[in-house]
Motif scaffolding. Sequence first.
Motif, short mmCIF file in Angstrom:
data_model
loop_
_atom_site.label_atom_id
_atom_site.label_comp_id
_atom_site.label_asym_id
_atom_site.label_seq_id
_atom_site.Cartn_x
_atom_site.Cartn_y
_atom_site.Cartn_z
N VAL A 30 0.70 -1.21 0.05
CA VAL A 30 0.08 0.16 0.17
C VAL A 30 0.95 1.54 0.20
CG1 VAL A 30 -1.81 1.38 1.29
CG2 VAL A 30 -1.74 -1.31 1.62
N VAL A 31 0.67 2.02 -0.93
CA VAL A 31 1.50 3.37 -1.04
C VAL A 31 0.62 4.52 -0.54
CG1 VAL A 31 2.60 5.22 -2.51
CG2 VAL A 31 2.48 2.76 -3.04
N GLY A 32 1.01 4.98 0.68
CA GLY A 32 0.34 6.10 1.40
C GLY A 32 -0.13 5.52 2.61
N GLY A 33 0.17 6.29 3.74
CA GLY A 33 -0.20 5.79 5.17
C GLY A 33 -1.53 6.73 5.77
N GLY A 34 -2.33 7.29 4.72
CA GLY A 34 -3.33 8.29 5.16
C GLY A 34 -4.62 7.42 5.74
N ALA A 35 -5.61 7.85 5.85
CA ALA A 35 -6.86 6.94 6.33
C ALA A 35 -7.19 5.87 5.29
CB ALA A 35 -8.18 8.17 6.42
N LEU A 74 -1.03 -4.02 -6.00
CA LEU A 74 -0.63 -2.64 -5.11
C LEU A 74 -1.78 -1.90 -4.93
CD1 LEU A 74 1.75 -0.71 -4.87
CD2 LEU A 74 1.25 0.16 -7.52
N ILE A 75 -1.96 -1.40 -3.94
CA ILE A 75 -3.01 -0.15 -3.62
C ILE A 75 -2.36 1.08 -3.37
CG2 ILE A 75 -4.71 0.57 -1.67
CD1 ILE A 75 -5.32 -2.34 -1.18
N VAL A 76 -2.61 1.90 -4.31
CA VAL A 76 -2.24 3.58 -4.37
C VAL A 76 -3.23 4.30 -3.52
CG1 VAL A 76 -0.89 2.98 -6.26
CG2 VAL A 76 -3.10 4.01 -6.44
N ALA A 77 -2.70 4.78 -2.54
CA ALA A 77 -3.43 5.81 -1.62
C ALA A 77 -2.69 6.85 -1.13
CB ALA A 77 -3.75 4.78 -0.38
N ASP A 113 -13.18 0.90 -10.84
CA ASP A 113 -14.36 0.38 -10.90
C ASP A 113 -15.06 0.78 -9.47
OD1 ASP A 113 -13.38 -1.42 -9.40
OD2 ASP A 113 -13.51 -2.98 -10.57
N LYS A 114 -16.08 0.21 -9.04
CA LYS A 114 -16.70 0.48 -7.49
C LYS A 114 -16.00 -0.19 -6.70
CE LYS A 114 -19.90 -3.38 -8.05
NZ LYS A 114 -21.23 -3.77 -7.83
N LEU A 115 -15.00 -1.04 -6.82
CA LEU A 115 -14.25 -1.52 -5.81
C LEU A 115 -12.73 -0.92 -5.76
CD1 LEU A 115 -15.09 -5.25 -6.36
CD2 LEU A 115 -16.14 -3.69 -4.62
N GLY A 116 -12.46 -0.02 -6.69
CA GLY A 116 -11.12 0.74 -6.42
C GLY A 116 -10.29 0.45 -7.71
N ARG A 117 -10.63 -0.94 -8.47
CA ARG A 117 -9.62 -1.34 -9.32
C ARG A 117 -9.48 -0.33 -10.52
NH1 ARG A 117 -8.91 -7.11 -10.17
NH2 ARG A 117 -10.95 -7.20 -9.34
N THR A 118 -8.38 -0.11 -10.90
CA THR A 118 -7.92 0.53 -12.03
C THR A 118 -7.90 -0.19 -13.42
OG1 THR A 118 -5.45 0.23 -12.08
CG2 THR A 118 -6.12 2.09 -10.37
N SER A 119 -7.42 0.31 -14.39
CA SER A 119 -7.47 -0.19 -15.82
C SER A 119 -6.24 -1.39 -15.63
CB SER A 119 -6.96 0.66 -16.86
OG SER A 119 -5.99 1.36 -16.63
N HIS A 120 -5.49 -1.33 -14.59
CA HIS A 120 -4.71 -2.69 -14.39
C HIS A 120 -5.11 -3.52 -13.54
CE1 HIS A 120 -1.22 -4.97 -13.08
NE2 HIS A 120 -0.31 -4.34 -14.04
N PRO A 121 -5.42 -4.85 -13.62
CA PRO A 121 -6.21 -5.58 -13.01
C PRO A 121 -5.75 -5.86 -11.61
CG PRO A 121 -4.96 -6.97 -14.51
CD PRO A 121 -4.87 -5.37 -14.86
N ARG A 122 -4.44 -5.77 -11.24
CA ARG A 122 -3.69 -5.84 -9.87
C ARG A 122 -3.42 -4.32 -9.23
NH1 ARG A 122 0.70 -7.98 -10.27
NH2 ARG A 122 1.01 -7.74 -12.50
N ILE A 123 -3.85 -3.32 -9.75
CA ILE A 123 -3.67 -2.11 -8.98
C ILE A 123 -4.88 -1.46 -8.63
CG2 ILE A 123 -2.64 0.15 -9.39
CD1 ILE A 123 -0.75 -0.92 -11.37
N PHE A 124 -5.12 -0.97 -7.20
CA PHE A 124 -6.49 -0.52 -6.60
C PHE A 124 -6.02 0.86 -6.54
CE2 PHE A 124 -7.12 -4.81 -6.85
CZ PHE A 124 -8.69 -5.04 -6.84
N ALA A 125 -6.91 1.84 -6.70
CA ALA A 125 -6.60 3.22 -6.22
C ALA A 125 -7.68 3.64 -5.29
CB ALA A 125 -6.63 4.27 -7.40
N ILE A 126 -7.28 4.30 -4.26
CA ILE A 126 -8.55 4.88 -3.08
C ILE A 126 -8.15 6.16 -2.78
CG2 ILE A 126 -8.54 2.46 -2.48
CD1 ILE A 126 -6.82 2.89 0.07
#
Length: 332
Positions: free
Chosen positions: A20-25, A123-126, A274-287
């Motif tokens: 997870v990139v980012g240690g915010g909420a 990867l979760i980018v936050a 998408d509604k779950l946070g998945r980006t156009s890359h299937p293993r990268i989520f953005a929140i």
Amino acid sequence: MKLNRTNLEQRLDHLYDVIVVGGGAGGLSAGIYLQRFRLSSLIIDKGKARSSWMQSLHNYLGLPPDTSGRKLLQQGKKHYDSLAGDFLDGYVEEVTDAENIFEIQVKVGRQNSRNVKFYSKYLIVASGIIDHLLPLEDMQNVYDYAGYNLHVCMVCDGYEMTDKLCGFFAGSEASIEEMVFNLSWFTPKITIFTHGLFEVSGQMRSQLQEYGYRLVETPIQKFLGENHQMTGVELVNGSVIELETGLISMGARYHNTYLQELSLEMKGGNLVTDKLGRTSHPRIFAIGDLKVGLNQVVVAAGDGALAATQIWREIRKDIGPRKWLMNLKLPT
């Protein structure tokens, strides 16, 4: 485990389920869910989360209204640490996708820094955004009031401005058009300050005059007030304009440069998900603030739960059910 220069080595060859990139909420929420799902996670935090300088979270369900953003993050870190997740203070410089494994290059330490690589399946980018504040010669004068009664988010803090004398500090004519007429829902007592940064068109001037909103184009010398409560501004010509609150809308910097090589779908400065946070890359989520959506602490925390849960579902499906080995019948 809190990682630092002395214990990094034991994790450099480890393949995390999720970094997870980012240690915010949002990032902390994701990390807590990942650890509760018995996955291995590492949160890499550059520090200075947007919520860290919010002095009171008046709209977070269940928290006392005087809870600061910093306190919320402190509690989140304690919770994550209690679940044995890894946490590193560092700056992510680049992410590459190498044969279904992410390589994350990180700079550790501001002085005598060290560059290291970590590896993960997902990867979760936050890493969020940081708001541009009014550029004054004495920026401490801005920090004295920002996060108190000088706000950066109308959705978060519009209620706090209800029927007050409000200064709107604009970074462009587009920000005036986008924000001011919506801000009037909370208060019509609006004075727009351009700080001499841009020209205002005749059409916009006419609109502002039509609604009685004042336009001030003379640059600001300093904010006035005491005990972190802004009471007005002094202009460079010595005149003073009294205010009771303010909203800064001068744009923001998105902390996403480390994703440049991955060609993710964007909308403006935000990542499309998408509604779950998945980006156009299937293993990268953005929140959180990086993705298209509502910039709210409580929303970012929910985003983290959604992304972490979806990743667990996918990893669980790939591994399959666990067998109760002691209860299997021996072959006859």
